[in-house]
Motif scaffolding. Structure first.
Motif, PDB file in Angstrom:
ATOM      1  N   VAL A   1      -5.882 -42.212  36.275  1.00 36.34           N
ATOM      2  CA  VAL A   1      -6.269 -42.353  37.681  1.00 36.34           C
ATOM      3  C   VAL A   1      -5.356 -41.511  38.559  1.00 36.34           C
ATOM      4  N   PHE A   2      -4.120 -41.468  38.174  1.00 37.20           N
ATOM      5  CA  PHE A   2      -3.093 -40.830  38.998  1.00 37.20           C
ATOM      6  C   PHE A   2      -3.230 -39.308  39.016  1.00 37.20           C
ATOM      7  N   ARG A   3      -3.616 -38.719  37.872  1.00 30.81           N
ATOM      8  CA  ARG A   3      -3.680 -37.250  37.787  1.00 30.81           C
ATOM      9  C   ARG A   3      -4.616 -36.632  38.824  1.00 30.81           C
ATOM     10  N   PRO A   4      -5.914 -37.040  38.899  1.00 27.83           N
ATOM     11  CA  PRO A   4      -6.765 -36.419  39.913  1.00 27.83           C
ATOM     12  C   PRO A   4      -6.302 -36.703  41.339  1.00 27.83           C
ATOM     13  N   ALA A   5      -5.659 -37.856  41.543  1.00 34.16           N
ATOM     14  CA  ALA A   5      -5.145 -38.169  42.877  1.00 34.16           C
ATOM     15  C   ALA A   5      -4.052 -37.178  43.272  1.00 34.16           C
ATOM     16  N   GLU A   6      -3.124 -36.912  42.362  1.00 30.36           N
ATOM     17  CA  GLU A   6      -2.055 -35.952  42.645  1.00 30.36           C
ATOM     18  C   GLU A   6      -2.611 -34.556  42.879  1.00 30.36           C
ATOM     19  N   GLU A   7      -3.547 -34.154  42.043  1.00 31.38           N
ATOM     20  CA  GLU A   7      -4.092 -32.808  42.169  1.00 31.38           C
ATOM     21  C   GLU A   7      -4.880 -32.659  43.468  1.00 31.38           C
ATOM     22  N   ALA A   8      -5.611 -33.690  43.858  1.00 30.68           N
ATOM     23  CA  ALA A   8      -6.329 -33.651  45.132  1.00 30.68           C
ATOM     24  C   ALA A   8      -5.355 -33.554  46.300  1.00 30.68           C
ATOM     25  N   LEU A   9      -4.236 -34.264  46.198  1.00 30.32           N
ATOM     26  CA  LEU A   9      -3.238 -34.215  47.264  1.00 30.32           C
ATOM     27  C   LEU A   9      -2.626 -32.825  47.373  1.00 30.32           C
ATOM     28  N   ILE A  10      -2.363 -32.194  46.235  1.00 30.86           N
ATOM     29  CA  ILE A  10      -1.815 -30.835  46.222  1.00 30.86           C
ATOM     30  C   ILE A  10      -2.778 -29.863  46.891  1.00 30.86           C
ATOM     31  N   LEU A  11      -4.051 -29.914  46.484  1.00 32.70           N
ATOM     32  CA  LEU A  11      -5.029 -28.982  47.045  1.00 32.70           C
ATOM     33  C   LEU A  11      -5.289 -29.250  48.521  1.00 32.70           C
ATOM     34  N   THR A  12      -5.241 -30.501  48.917  1.00 41.37           N
ATOM     35  CA  THR A  12      -5.422 -30.827  50.338  1.00 41.37           C
ATOM     36  C   THR A  12      -4.340 -30.174  51.180  1.00 41.37           C
ATOM     37  N   ASN A  13      -3.103 -30.288  50.724  1.00 38.04           N
ATOM     38  CA  ASN A  13      -2.010 -29.641  51.447  1.00 38.04           C
ATOM     39  C   ASN A  13      -2.185 -28.129  51.475  1.00 38.04           C
ATOM     40  N   ASP A  14      -2.565 -27.554  50.338  1.00 41.29           N
ATOM     41  CA  ASP A  14      -2.724 -26.101  50.265  1.00 41.29           C
ATOM     42  C   ASP A  14      -3.859 -25.619  51.153  1.00 41.29           C
ATOM     43  N   TYR A  15      -4.954 -26.363  51.175  1.00 43.74           N
ATOM     44  CA  TYR A  15      -6.113 -25.955  51.963  1.00 43.74           C
ATOM     45  C   TYR A  15      -5.771 -25.862  53.452  1.00 43.74           C
ATOM     46  N   TRP A  16      -5.141 -26.899  53.961  1.00 42.13           N
ATOM     47  CA  TRP A  16      -4.888 -26.945  55.399  1.00 42.13           C
ATOM     48  C   TRP A  16      -3.675 -26.112  55.814  1.00 42.13           C
ATOM     49  N   SER A  17      -2.753 -25.890  54.912  1.00 42.60           N
ATOM     50  CA  SER A  17      -1.547 -25.129  55.269  1.00 42.60           C
ATOM     51  C   SER A  17      -1.687 -23.642  54.985  1.00 42.60           C
ATOM     52  N   TRP A  18      -2.843 -23.216  54.504  1.00 41.84           N
ATOM     53  CA  TRP A  18      -2.996 -21.835  54.049  1.00 41.84           C
ATOM     54  C   TRP A  18      -2.636 -20.811  55.128  1.00 41.84           C
ATOM     55  N   ASP A  19      -3.237 -20.931  56.307  1.00 48.38           N
ATOM     56  CA  ASP A  19      -2.993 -19.921  57.335  1.00 48.38           C
ATOM     57  C   ASP A  19      -1.529 -19.890  57.757  1.00 48.38           C
ATOM     58  N   ARG A  20      -0.929 -21.053  57.851  1.00 43.56           N
ATOM     59  CA  ARG A  20       0.489 -21.116  58.227  1.00 43.56           C
ATOM     60  C   ARG A  20       1.349 -20.422  57.171  1.00 43.56           C
ATOM     61  N   GLU A  21       1.096 -20.714  55.896  1.00 47.64           N
ATOM     62  CA  GLU A  21       1.895 -20.125  54.821  1.00 47.64           C
ATOM     63  C   GLU A  21       1.656 -18.626  54.706  1.00 47.64           C
ATOM     64  N   TYR A  22       0.391 -18.214  54.877  1.00 48.04           N
ATOM     65  CA  TYR A  22       0.090 -16.788  54.790  1.00 48.04           C
ATOM     66  C   TYR A  22       0.800 -16.028  55.906  1.00 48.04           C
ATOM     67  N   ASN A  23       0.775 -16.597  57.109  1.00 49.22           N
ATOM     68  CA  ASN A  23       1.429 -15.953  58.246  1.00 49.22           C
ATOM     69  C   ASN A  23       2.929 -15.840  58.023  1.00 49.22           C
ATOM     70  N   ALA A  24       3.537 -16.910  57.490  1.00 45.55           N
ATOM     71  CA  ALA A  24       4.979 -16.889  57.215  1.00 45.55           C
ATOM     72  C   ALA A  24       5.319 -15.834  56.174  1.00 45.55           C
ATOM     73  N   ALA A  25       4.447 -15.696  55.169  1.00 48.84           N
ATOM     74  CA  ALA A  25       4.692 -14.698  54.128  1.00 48.84           C
ATOM     75  C   ALA A  25       4.626 -13.288  54.692  1.00 48.84           C
ATOM     76  N   LYS A  26       3.683 -13.057  55.602  1.00 52.37           N
ATOM     77  CA  LYS A  26       3.545 -11.728  56.198  1.00 52.37           C
ATOM     78  C   LYS A  26       4.687 -11.407  57.155  1.00 52.37           C
ATOM     79  N   VAL A  27       5.088 -12.389  57.938  1.00 54.62           N
ATOM     80  CA  VAL A  27       6.099 -12.147  58.974  1.00 54.62           C
ATOM     81  C   VAL A  27       7.505 -12.115  58.404  1.00 54.62           C
ATOM     82  N   ASN A  28       7.828 -13.081  57.517  1.00 52.69           N
ATOM     83  CA  ASN A  28       9.205 -13.243  57.061  1.00 52.69           C
ATOM     84  C   ASN A  28       9.439 -12.821  55.618  1.00 52.69           C
ATOM     85  N   GLY A  29       8.391 -12.401  54.936  1.00 47.63           N
ATOM     86  CA  GLY A  29       8.563 -12.017  53.541  1.00 47.63           C
ATOM     87  C   GLY A  29       8.748 -13.194  52.620  1.00 47.63           C
ATOM     88  N   ASP A  30       8.305 -14.396  53.038  1.00 48.74           N
ATOM     89  CA  ASP A  30       8.441 -15.571  52.183  1.00 48.74           C
ATOM     90  C   ASP A  30       7.492 -15.472  50.994  1.00 48.74           C
TER      91      ASP A  30
END
Length: 752
Positions: free
Chosen positions: A227-256
């Motif tokens: 039960v726990f595995r799909p819950a963790e994976e869904a939580l990971i993808l949820t964070n990645d989905y919504w944070s994508w633009d922020r992370e992409y911008n940081a990578a472009k601006v600061n070389g992260d």
């Protein structure tokens, strides 16, 4: 679909209206709940921002808040059933992680690595050798103080679960940023494994356990893993989905670095990033559906599971949906005019149009939806020009050529002859490889450590403010001396184990181990020369003399079967264990630019030396963990006159002949294996110690010393005007007091 929980089961949370959820474009399939006391979470967020403004002063507190938003606080969503008195503490810690990440994003990745390392572990060793003008106090020290205060408050509320969260914080979140090479990820499963570490997942669940007031056993975790595995994976993808633009911008601006499922899918499937992001959104639904199915199957098959485990399984889903709903609102992911991955400014997120679980029925990992009108920017690629490897010679070595003065070379004669002789001499000097010498050093350094000494150094530095360069030198000196002493102690004591592994001398031989330990002393002397304080060498030699003097009496008593009086034992400890603490403090004080000469650390070092040694004596005979790492009551195999033995013989002389008699048996045969006492002999000695009250007396002594330490810490805090939550947290971790859970609140947090 059967319902596993009724509304009355939820104590501290209320449901969020589904109509409100859809207004934001949130597409989670799961219901959302929010903590009734969201105001406590917001108050904690506000308090952290005030503490950050007062102590860190880097401007991060002026940016949009991390957890609070118009829909509610992040922690009120992801910990909806946290005990109200713990919700604020959790929020303070969560927002602290957010603000640290935001501060890291403001600089390039190499600086981020340095600051993260300093925030959770030790000072940056790269400052070694810098001039005084180049040495700066680590930027992580002030946030670290706030982190220590958060953890200290958690331990004060619930010692056991607070320490569990502290261990997860050091073992898991401390390594969050270490997996920097996302380019080698070949599949989504590989990404999930790496992201669990990067996400700090173990720490998140430890926080959830603390919030709800119970801890899952290893058997519990094994039972719910499907039960726990799909819950963790869904939580990971949820964070990645919504944070994508922020992370992409940081990578472009600061070389992260860019470590996000969207990027992984774009690269592994060779599709545009916009399409990869849509796929990630659909995959969230697939995993949520799998979680629901696994949960219902689990409840049908495991009807007799305890209530706390049933509640945990249910609340995993609310952690996912709460994070999803909050992410669709929060300013953190919706700042205006973010730079999107196709280079255009945007003000809204691209979201899949999902209304029911049936939309996900045919979605497979290799199928990508193209039903939405999205841009077709090419997949992210590494900049080949900026990733060129450095050039190297064929041998992989660096050649340094020293040219002589032209005039001197042309004159010839005697100078040419001298140069020729020098070249001949140099040709005869064959430099040996240091592999054999350094192997025992690397081995002892590789063994797991609790990091107590590193934490103590950082704690002292809350008062001393030693710049990171000399602080790293001092830490290296103490590490070298400590590891060298461990190697020699194991040889002198005939110990087969060290920290659960074979002792160094058993791996490399006693002669080689002694040679390498002596070499580490030489390295420590060389390191002292890097410090600018002219008295550093005298401090090192003086305290080494005291250390060896204390060790000599410890060995003398064992060899001659002479039990010291308690005063003699304390004198030995003050020299042997206390000497290392005195050395550390003297070196740090000499390098401190701020500390007043009116502050006296002498009593603190004496107390710490006694506390550490007596505690080690006590735990060696009482702790299962010590038995697994050093062997069952290993001090008895050595014939060591530890504090419980000294107290027993001094206060109950009738046990003296029995204990000395058993110790004498181990010396009758010179073979090392025969020197070990039988289990029956050890049990007899433990019986003597128990009957004499020696264990209770030892525990009482430790509690008295701990109380004196707390008093001394308070005195120094008052003198310096600087509180030291990290040192108090260290004492909480080492305490032998009987811990009792108590209720507390955010009102006590952050009084710095």
């Amino acid at each position: 679909m059967e319902t596993s929980f009724t509304e009355g089961t939820f104590t501290y949370s209320i449901p969020v209206d589904p109509a409100e959820i859809r207004k934001t474009g949130c597409f989670t399939l799961l219901p959302v709940r929010i903590h009734k006391y969201n105001d406590l979470a917001d108050a904690a967020s506000h308090k952290l921002r005030k503490d950050w403004q007062r102590h860190v002063r880097d401007g991060q507190d002026e940016k949009p808040p991390a957890s609070p938003c118009e829909a509610g606080n992040l922690c009120a969503f992801v910990f909806p059933e946290a005990l109200p008195e713990r919700l604020g503490v959790l929020t303070y810690g969560m927002d602290l992680a957010f603000m640290h990440d935001d501060a890291s994003e403001a600089v390039n990745f190499s600086v981020t690595m340095t600051e993260h390392s300093g925030f959770v572990a030790a000072p940056d060793a790269r400052d070694i050798g810098k001039t005084q003008s180049e040495k700066k106090e680590s930027g992580s020290m002030k946030p670290k103080k706030l982190a220590a205060q958060f953890l200290l408050e958690s331990v004060n509320i619930d010692h056991d679960l607070g320490m569990h969260m502290l261990d997860a914080y050091h073992k898991d979140w401390a390594a969050v940023i270490e997996n920097t090479d996302a380019g080698n990820i070949k599949s989504l499963d590989e990404y999930y494994d790496a992201r669990r570490r990067d996400f700090g997942m173990v720490t998140l669940w430890a926080m959830a356990e603390f919030g709800m007031g119970f801890r899952l056993s290893d058997d519990d975790k094994e039972l719910i893993k499907d039960v726990f595995r799909p819950a963790e994976e869904a939580l990971i993808l949820t964070n990645d989905y919504w944070s994508w633009d922020r992370e992409y911008n940081a990578a472009k601006v600061n070389g992260d670095r860019l470590f996000n499922a969207v990027d992984v899918i774009a690269k592994t499937k060779s599709v545009p990033v916009e399409e990869a992001r849509v796929w990630v959104g659909y995959q969230i639904g697939v995993l949520e559906q799998e979680y629901l199915e696994q949960k219902q199957r689990f409840f049908r098959e495991k009807q007799n599971i305890p209530f706390y485990l049933r509640k945990w399984v249910e609340l995993c889903g609310y952690t996912i949906s709460g994070s999803h709903y909050w992410s669709s609102h929060c300013p953190r992911y919706h700042a205006s005019h973010q730079v999107s991955s196709n280079g255009r400014e945007q003000t809204a997120q691209v979201m899949p149009n999902v209304t029911s679980s049936s939309d996900f029925g045919d979605v497979k990992e290799n199928s990508l939806s193209t039903t939405l009108t999205v841009g077709t920017a090419p997949p992210l690629q590494q900049d080949a020009e900026n990733c060129q490897p450095g050039k190297a010679t064929a041998s992989g070595t660096i050649s340094i050529t020293k040219t002589s003065d032209t005039k001197g070379t042309n004159e010839g004669g005697a100078q040419d002859k001298d140069a020729s002789k020098q070249r001949v001499s140099e040709a005869r000097w064959n430099h040996l490889d240091e592999a054999a010498l350094s192997a025992p050093c690397r081995y002892i350094n590789s063994l797991p450590s609790k990091g107590v000494r590193t934490t103590l150094i950082e704690s002292f530095n809350f008062w001393l403010h030693v710049p990171s360069g000399p602080l790293a030198v001092i830490e290296n000196i103490i590490r070298l001396l400590h590891n060298a002493s461990l190697i020699l102690d194991d040889i002198e004591d005939g110990s087969p184990l060290r920290r659960g592994s074979a002792a160094t001398h058993l791996i490399f031989g006693s002669a080689q181990a002694i040679n390498s330990a002596n070499f580490m002393f030489v390295e420590a002397v060389q390191a002292v020369q890097q410090l600018e304080n002219p008295g550093a060498m005298d401090t090192l030699l003086e305290e080494l003399k005291h250390l060896y003097l204390g060790q000599s009496w410890d060995l003398y008593w064992k060899y001659n079967l002479v039990c010291p009086h308690e005063g003699e034992y304390m004198g030995m400890v003050d020299h042997k264990t206390g000497g290392m603490f005195r050395m550390l403090l003297k070196l740090m004080v000499a390098e401190s630019p701020l500390i007043s000469t009116t502050v006296n650390f002498d009593k603190l070092t004496i107390l710490f030396g006694r506390f550490f040694q007596i505690r080690d004596d006590y735990m060696n005979l009482q702790s299962r963990q010590y038995s697994s790492q050093k062997g069952f009551c290993e001090d008895l195999d050595e014939g060591k006159f530890s504090y419980p033995i000294v107290h027993c013989i001094e206060h109950c002389p009738n046990f003296k002949d029995q204990i000395i008699g058993l110790f004498r048996q181990r010396t009758l045969n010179s073979r090392p294996t025969s020197a070990m006492l039988s289990r029956e002999s050890k049990m007899h000695i433990l019986g003597c110690l128990t009957k004499s009250g020696a264990f209770e007396a030892t525990k009482k002594k430790l509690q008295e010393i701990e109380a004196e330490l707390e008093t001394e810490i308070t005195k120094i805090e008052d003198t310096t005007g600087e509180t030291n939550p990290m040192m108090r947290l260290l004492l909480k971790k080492l305490t032998v007091r009987d811990t009792v859970k108590r209720r507390g609140g955010i009102a006590e947090l952050g009084q710095i």
